[in-house]
Design a protein around this motif. Sequence first.
Motif, PDB file in Angstrom:
ATOM      1  N   GLY A 285       0.800  -1.216   0.000  1.00 30.17           N
ATOM      2  CA  GLY A 285       0.000   0.000   0.000  1.00 30.17           C
ATOM      3  C   GLY A 285       0.834   1.267   0.000  1.00 30.17           C
ATOM      4  O   GLY A 285       2.025   1.274   0.341  1.00 30.17           O
ATOM      5  N   ALA A 286       0.187   2.357  -0.349  1.00 29.73           N
ATOM      6  CA  ALA A 286       0.827   3.667  -0.468  1.00 29.73           C
ATOM      7  C   ALA A 286       1.568   4.053   0.807  1.00 29.73           C
ATOM      8  O   ALA A 286       1.120   3.795   1.921  1.00 29.73           O
ATOM      9  N   SER A 287       2.718   4.666   0.618  1.00 29.40           N
ATOM     10  CA  SER A 287       3.542   5.237   1.681  1.00 29.40           C
ATOM     11  C   SER A 287       4.049   4.230   2.705  1.00 29.40           C
ATOM     12  O   SER A 287       4.455   4.611   3.800  1.00 29.40           O
ATOM     13  N   ALA A 288       4.066   2.953   2.348  1.00 31.12           N
ATOM     14  CA  ALA A 288       4.680   1.953   3.227  1.00 31.12           C
ATOM     15  C   ALA A 288       6.197   2.075   3.123  1.00 31.12           C
ATOM     16  O   ALA A 288       6.735   2.528   2.101  1.00 31.12           O
ATOM     17  N   THR A 289       6.879   1.671   4.187  1.00 32.95           N
ATOM     18  CA  THR A 289       8.336   1.629   4.212  1.00 32.95           C
ATOM     19  C   THR A 289       8.767   0.214   4.547  1.00 32.95           C
ATOM     20  O   THR A 289       8.311  -0.354   5.543  1.00 32.95           O
ATOM     21  N   ILE A 290       9.629  -0.343   3.712  1.00 26.55           N
ATOM     22  CA  ILE A 290      10.159  -1.689   3.922  1.00 26.55           C
ATOM     23  C   ILE A 290      11.636  -1.539   4.268  1.00 26.55           C
ATOM     24  O   ILE A 290      12.401  -0.938   3.515  1.00 26.55           O
ATOM     25  N   LEU A 291      12.045  -2.083   5.428  1.00 31.10           N
ATOM     26  CA  LEU A 291      13.402  -1.884   5.931  1.00 31.10           C
ATOM     27  C   LEU A 291      14.332  -3.030   5.537  1.00 31.10           C
ATOM     28  O   LEU A 291      13.881  -4.088   5.087  1.00 31.10           O
ATOM     29  N   PRO A 292      15.657  -2.840   5.700  1.00 32.51           N
ATOM     30  CA  PRO A 292      16.640  -3.826   5.264  1.00 32.51           C
ATOM     31  C   PRO A 292      16.395  -5.215   5.838  1.00 32.51           C
ATOM     32  O   PRO A 292      16.032  -5.366   7.009  1.00 32.51           O
ATOM     33  N   GLY A 293      16.599  -6.227   4.980  1.00 29.87           N
ATOM     34  CA  GLY A 293      16.532  -7.615   5.408  1.00 29.87           C
ATOM     35  C   GLY A 293      15.148  -8.226   5.463  1.00 29.87           C
ATOM     36  O   GLY A 293      15.000  -9.382   5.842  1.00 29.87           O
ATOM     37  N   VAL A 294      14.119  -7.497   5.061  1.00 26.70           N
ATOM     38  CA  VAL A 294      12.740  -7.976   5.171  1.00 26.70           C
ATOM     39  C   VAL A 294      12.360  -8.820   3.957  1.00 26.70           C
ATOM     40  O   VAL A 294      12.687  -8.473   2.823  1.00 26.70           O
ATOM     41  N   THR A 295      11.649  -9.909   4.216  1.00 24.56           N
ATOM     42  CA  THR A 295      11.041 -10.732   3.174  1.00 24.56           C
ATOM     43  C   THR A 295       9.538 -10.682   3.357  1.00 24.56           C
ATOM     44  O   THR A 295       9.037 -10.870   4.472  1.00 24.56           O
ATOM     45  N   ILE A 296       8.828 -10.421   2.271  1.00 23.62           N
ATOM     46  CA  ILE A 296       7.368 -10.414   2.286  1.00 23.62           C
ATOM     47  C   ILE A 296       6.924 -11.586   1.421  1.00 23.62           C
ATOM     48  O   ILE A 296       7.241 -11.642   0.234  1.00 23.62           O
ATOM     49  N   GLY A 297       6.202 -12.521   2.036  1.00 21.59           N
ATOM     50  CA  GLY A 297       5.834 -13.761   1.373  1.00 21.59           C
ATOM     51  C   GLY A 297       4.800 -13.593   0.279  1.00 21.59           C
ATOM     52  O   GLY A 297       4.057 -12.603   0.228  1.00 21.59           O
ATOM     53  N   ASP A 298       4.720 -14.586  -0.591  1.00 18.17           N
ATOM     54  CA  ASP A 298       3.781 -14.605  -1.706  1.00 18.17           C
ATOM     55  C   ASP A 298       2.362 -14.272  -1.243  1.00 18.17           C
ATOM     56  O   ASP A 298       1.903 -14.778  -0.215  1.00 18.17           O
ATOM     57  N   GLY A 299       1.686 -13.436  -2.015  1.00 20.78           N
ATOM     58  CA  GLY A 299       0.282 -13.143  -1.789  1.00 20.78           C
ATOM     59  C   GLY A 299      -0.030 -12.209  -0.638  1.00 20.78           C
ATOM     60  O   GLY A 299      -1.192 -11.884  -0.400  1.00 20.78           O
ATOM     61  N   ALA A 300       0.975 -11.751   0.097  1.00 20.98           N
ATOM     62  CA  ALA A 300       0.746 -10.898   1.270  1.00 20.98           C
ATOM     63  C   ALA A 300       0.319  -9.493   0.849  1.00 20.98           C
ATOM     64  O   ALA A 300       0.515  -9.066  -0.292  1.00 20.98           O
ATOM     65  N   ILE A 301      -0.271  -8.781   1.807  1.00 17.98           N
ATOM     66  CA  ILE A 301      -0.653  -7.379   1.639  1.00 17.98           C
ATOM     67  C   ILE A 301       0.000  -6.580   2.767  1.00 17.98           C
ATOM     68  O   ILE A 301      -0.087  -6.975   3.943  1.00 17.98           O
ATOM     69  N   VAL A 302       0.625  -5.460   2.407  1.00 24.52           N
ATOM     70  CA  VAL A 302       1.166  -4.520   3.393  1.00 24.52           C
ATOM     71  C   VAL A 302       0.309  -3.272   3.316  1.00 24.52           C
ATOM     72  O   VAL A 302       0.171  -2.657   2.258  1.00 24.52           O
ATOM     73  N   GLY A 303      -0.297  -2.894   4.443  1.00 28.31           N
ATOM     74  CA  GLY A 303      -1.195  -1.750   4.493  1.00 28.31           C
ATOM     75  C   GLY A 303      -0.497  -0.426   4.263  1.00 28.31           C
ATOM     76  O   GLY A 303       0.705  -0.276   4.512  1.00 28.31           O
ATOM     77  N   ALA A 304      -1.266   0.540   3.800  1.00 31.72           N
ATOM     78  CA  ALA A 304      -0.756   1.885   3.547  1.00 31.72           C
ATOM     79  C   ALA A 304      -0.124   2.456   4.812  1.00 31.72           C
ATOM     80  O   ALA A 304      -0.654   2.309   5.910  1.00 31.72           O
ATOM     81  N   GLY A 305       1.014   3.085   4.662  1.00 28.96           N
ATOM     82  CA  GLY A 305       1.695   3.749   5.770  1.00 28.96           C
ATOM     83  C   GLY A 305       2.435   2.826   6.721  1.00 28.96           C
ATOM     84  O   GLY A 305       3.042   3.295   7.680  1.00 28.96           O
ATOM     85  N   ALA A 306       2.415   1.522   6.476  1.00 34.99           N
ATOM     86  CA  ALA A 306       3.086   0.575   7.372  1.00 34.99           C
ATOM     87  C   ALA A 306       4.602   0.771   7.323  1.00 34.99           C
ATOM     88  O   ALA A 306       5.153   1.177   6.301  1.00 34.99           O
ATOM     89  N   VAL A 307       5.253   0.470   8.441  1.00 30.46           N
ATOM     90  CA  VAL A 307       6.710   0.410   8.491  1.00 30.46           C
ATOM     91  C   VAL A 307       7.059  -1.041   8.814  1.00 30.46           C
ATOM     92  O   VAL A 307       6.842  -1.508   9.932  1.00 30.46           O
ATOM     93  N   VAL A 308       7.562  -1.739   7.798  1.00 30.25           N
ATOM     94  CA  VAL A 308       7.792  -3.174   7.921  1.00 30.25           C
ATOM     95  C   VAL A 308       9.234  -3.422   8.356  1.00 30.25           C
ATOM     96  O   VAL A 308      10.179  -3.191   7.601  1.00 30.25           O
ATOM     97  N   THR A 309       9.382  -3.902   9.590  1.00 26.19           N
ATOM     98  CA  THR A 309      10.691  -4.144  10.187  1.00 26.19           C
ATOM     99  C   THR A 309      11.016  -5.632  10.270  1.00 26.19           C
ATOM    100  O   THR A 309      12.151  -5.985  10.567  1.00 26.19           O
TER     101      THR A 309
END
Length: 190
Positions: free
Chosen positions: A145-169
């Motif tokens: 989603g819009a304005s999400a931030t994905i940080l170093p070393g992160v894996t996002i699995g097949d079919g997943a959804i990351v919400g707008a504005g999330a900070v994925v650590t």
Amino acid sequence: MEITMEKFLDELNSGRTVVAGSELHLYMQKLSQEALKITAELNGGYHSEDEVRDLFSRLIGRPVDESFGLFPPFYTDCGKNLRIGKHVFINSGCRFQDQGGITLGDGVLIGHNVIMATLNHSEQPEERANLHPAPIHIGRNVWIGASATILPGVTIGDGAIVGAGAVVTRDVPENMIAAGVPAKILRPIK
């Protein structure tokens, strides 16, 4: 030791520290200037879909599939460590710091203003300019989603959804929805 593109990518993909001022760091700065030049051209005016794909292919150093879509502006300070699958769409305003490696699987959808950062700095002040690369892996058919931030070393699995504005650590398992700051797993996709 002469730094080549292959040596550069091997070193960064190894996860070893890039020491500030080293030959590798200087080569990284040279690549940044090339990326800035290409992204300035990409972002400087209207381009047809084919022209966008051509410019993006120059930026990453290999052809993207004809199914690739991008709405500029797009920003990166490297470009050469991006791997893009088929049917990937990147919306406008995204910023990818790809020195540590970013892989986007087939069918990935990236919302407006998403940031992906693959470099971190040392905590110790006297070593703060040193860089620590860690890859980001985005699986197939992921929606970020819009304005999400994905940080170093992160894996996002097949079919997943990351919400707008999330900070994925942390990693997001496949077919799960994650949102928030920091992002937490909310539920599986129904």
